[in-house]
Design a protein around this motif. Structure first.
Motif, PDB file in Angstrom:
ATOM      1  N   ARG A 299       0.816  -1.208   0.000  1.00 57.04           N
ATOM      2  CA  ARG A 299       0.000   0.000   0.000  1.00 57.04           C
ATOM      3  C   ARG A 299       0.853   1.263   0.000  1.00 57.04           C
ATOM      4  O   ARG A 299       0.501   2.258  -0.646  1.00 57.04           O
ATOM      5  CB  ARG A 299      -0.953  -0.035   1.207  1.00 57.04           C
ATOM      6  N   LEU A 300       1.981   1.232   0.698  1.00 55.88           N
ATOM      7  CA  LEU A 300       2.911   2.360   0.656  1.00 55.88           C
ATOM      8  C   LEU A 300       3.435   2.564  -0.768  1.00 55.88           C
ATOM      9  O   LEU A 300       3.503   3.692  -1.268  1.00 55.88           O
ATOM     10  CB  LEU A 300       4.079   2.110   1.613  1.00 55.88           C
ATOM     11  N   SER A 301       3.812   1.463  -1.412  1.00 62.70           N
ATOM     12  CA  SER A 301       4.350   1.541  -2.763  1.00 62.70           C
ATOM     13  C   SER A 301       3.333   2.118  -3.731  1.00 62.70           C
ATOM     14  O   SER A 301       3.671   2.914  -4.621  1.00 62.70           O
ATOM     15  CB  SER A 301       4.794   0.151  -3.237  1.00 62.70           C
ATOM     16  N   LEU A 302       2.078   1.740  -3.549  1.00 70.07           N
ATOM     17  CA  LEU A 302       1.036   2.221  -4.449  1.00 70.07           C
ATOM     18  C   LEU A 302       0.895   3.740  -4.367  1.00 70.07           C
ATOM     19  O   LEU A 302       0.559   4.393  -5.355  1.00 70.07           O
ATOM     20  CB  LEU A 302      -0.290   1.542  -4.107  1.00 70.07           C
ATOM     21  N   GLY A 303       1.183   4.306  -3.184  1.00 70.30           N
ATOM     22  CA  GLY A 303       1.149   5.752  -3.055  1.00 70.30           C
ATOM     23  C   GLY A 303       2.167   6.441  -3.947  1.00 70.30           C
ATOM     24  O   GLY A 303       1.942   7.559  -4.423  1.00 70.30           O
ATOM     25  N   VAL A 304       3.282   5.772  -4.191  1.00 68.62           N
ATOM     26  CA  VAL A 304       4.318   6.306  -5.080  1.00 68.62           C
ATOM     27  C   VAL A 304       3.962   6.022  -6.540  1.00 68.62           C
ATOM     28  O   VAL A 304       4.091   6.896  -7.403  1.00 68.62           O
ATOM     29  CB  VAL A 304       5.693   5.709  -4.739  1.00 68.62           C
ATOM     30  N   TYR A 305       3.517   4.817  -6.811  1.00 66.27           N
ATOM     31  CA  TYR A 305       3.218   4.439  -8.197  1.00 66.27           C
ATOM     32  C   TYR A 305       2.087   5.263  -8.796  1.00 66.27           C
ATOM     33  O   TYR A 305       2.142   5.676  -9.954  1.00 66.27           O
ATOM     34  CB  TYR A 305       2.792   2.969  -8.284  1.00 66.27           C
ATOM     35  N   GLY A 306       1.015   5.449  -8.002  1.00 67.07           N
ATOM     36  CA  GLY A 306      -0.230   5.953  -8.569  1.00 67.07           C
ATOM     37  C   GLY A 306      -1.013   4.786  -9.139  1.00 67.07           C
ATOM     38  O   GLY A 306      -0.452   3.742  -9.486  1.00 67.07           O
ATOM     39  N   CYS A 307      -2.335   4.947  -9.232  1.00 61.66           N
ATOM     40  CA  CYS A 307      -3.179   3.838  -9.693  1.00 61.66           C
ATOM     41  C   CYS A 307      -4.494   4.400 -10.211  1.00 61.66           C
ATOM     42  O   CYS A 307      -5.068   5.326  -9.616  1.00 61.66           O
ATOM     43  CB  CYS A 307      -3.427   2.869  -8.533  1.00 61.66           C
ATOM     44  N   GLU A 308      -4.995   3.822 -11.289  1.00 64.63           N
ATOM     45  CA  GLU A 308      -6.228   4.331 -11.894  1.00 64.63           C
ATOM     46  C   GLU A 308      -7.457   4.052 -11.033  1.00 64.63           C
ATOM     47  O   GLU A 308      -8.483   4.721 -11.163  1.00 64.63           O
ATOM     48  CB  GLU A 308      -6.421   3.725 -13.283  1.00 64.63           C
ATOM     49  N   ASP A 309      -7.366   3.052 -10.157  1.00 63.02           N
ATOM     50  CA  ASP A 309      -8.462   2.733  -9.237  1.00 63.02           C
ATOM     51  C   ASP A 309      -7.848   2.537  -7.858  1.00 63.02           C
ATOM     52  O   ASP A 309      -7.551   1.400  -7.457  1.00 63.02           O
ATOM     53  CB  ASP A 309      -9.197   1.474  -9.696  1.00 63.02           C
ATOM     54  N   PRO A 310      -7.612   3.608  -7.101  1.00 64.80           N
ATOM     55  CA  PRO A 310      -6.869   3.518  -5.841  1.00 64.80           C
ATOM     56  C   PRO A 310      -7.449   2.526  -4.833  1.00 64.80           C
ATOM     57  O   PRO A 310      -6.694   1.799  -4.181  1.00 64.80           O
ATOM     58  CB  PRO A 310      -6.918   4.955  -5.299  1.00 64.80           C
ATOM     59  N   LYS A 311      -8.768   2.467  -4.713  1.00 68.20           N
ATOM     60  CA  LYS A 311      -9.368   1.574  -3.714  1.00 68.20           C
ATOM     61  C   LYS A 311      -9.123   0.111  -4.058  1.00 68.20           C
ATOM     62  O   LYS A 311      -8.621  -0.668  -3.246  1.00 68.20           O
ATOM     63  CB  LYS A 311     -10.870   1.838  -3.607  1.00 68.20           C
TER      64      LYS A 311
END
Length: 285
Positions: free
Chosen positions: A136-148
């Motif tokens: 989840r920390l990594s996703l904050g850096v990556y960005g995501c089209e559907d965050p949830k």
């Protein structure tokens, strides 16, 4: 910034598997991921170190205070802690869910208490703390089209990686008086005696146990890797590389279960590099 260079050095030296994926990111994300890894490494080192339990608790409490400083926006470049400075800068640039670090600390505190896991549902709580939090920390850096939904997949992928870690480190953990596999699974396969020897427990279905746990981890890999199409190309490559290395480890363990009793199963550097390049090319290894 010197603080980032320090974090990159920590990552290059100590991130045996993750560094292969992090290298594939563009510089801003690579630096931010290095800061994330450096603090996660610090937390792990506190838990695994030789300090007395009371001192470990104090250092974990100090790490929570560090996170509070970052959340409050009170960290400056003049601070003497390079990890704090780098992570504070990364948190200003990216929507990093810093509360996930508190969950990581929760997981390390579970280790300090010597918690045992009777059921797989119990173990999942621990895995989500120590590994799902990193996803989840990594996703904050990556960005995501559907965050949830992306956060759910990242958490699940972290669970797959941690289960692989548990299987890989079975003998090492047993030597430290720890068994992470659920007690209900050990009983089911006659492995309650533990794994302190280089051969399976007498009369146990050790192969069946490893096959069962490996199949469980495989299912979480398949679900968690649904995250990949939701990421940009370089972030997708990074995630595919890191997950691919652990996925190959899992395959090696499943193919030769008793190998985990003889020592830590690992991949050679050339194979990790191949998996990383495959991720960059859009493959899944």
């Amino acid at each position: 910034m010197a603080a980032y260079r320090y974090c990159e050095a920590v990552t290059a030296l100590q991130a045996r598997n993750f560094s292969y994926g992090i290298r594939l990111l563009p510089e801003p994300k690579r630096l931010a991921m290095s800061a994330l890894y450096a603090l996660a490494r610090r937390v792990d080192d506190i838990g695994d170190g030789e300090l007395a339990a009371d001192r470990k608790k104090e250092q974990l409490l100090a790490t929570r205070a560090l996170l509070d400083e970052i959340r409050a926006g009170s960290v400056t470049e003049e601070d003497t802690d390079p990890i704090k400075v780098a992570l504070a800068d990364a948190a200003r640039r990216f929507p990093i869910p810093l509360d996930a670090f508190d969950e990581l600390i929760d997981g390390v505190e579970m280790d300090l208490r010597g918690e045992e896991y009777q059921t797989f549902e119990d173990l999942k709580v621990y895995c989500r703390c120590v590994a799902g939090s990193i996803g989840r920390l990594s996703l904050g850096v990556y960005g995501c089209e559907d965050p949830k939904r992306g956060a759910e997949y990242a958490d699940t992928l972290g669970l797959a990686l941690q289960l692989t870690n548990i299987l890989r480190d079975l003998r090492e953990d047993a030597g430290n008086g720890r068994t992470y596999l659920p007690a209900e699974d050990l009983a089911r396969f006659g492995c309650e005696q533990g794994f302190a020897q280089s051969t399976p427990p007498a009369g146990a279905d050790f192969t069946g146990l490893i096959a069962f746990e490996a199949a469980r981890a495989q299912g979480y890999f398949e679900e968690g890797l649904r995250l990949l199409p939701m990421l940009d190309r370089r972030s997708r490559a990074c995630t595919a590389a890191m997950a691919g290395i652990y996925h190959r480890l899992l395959g090696r363990i499943a193919a030769e279960p008793e190998s985990v009793l003889r020592g830590r199963v690992s991949l050679p550097g050339w194979e990790k590099a191949y998996v990383a390049l495959s991720g960059l090319a859009g493959g899944r290894s």
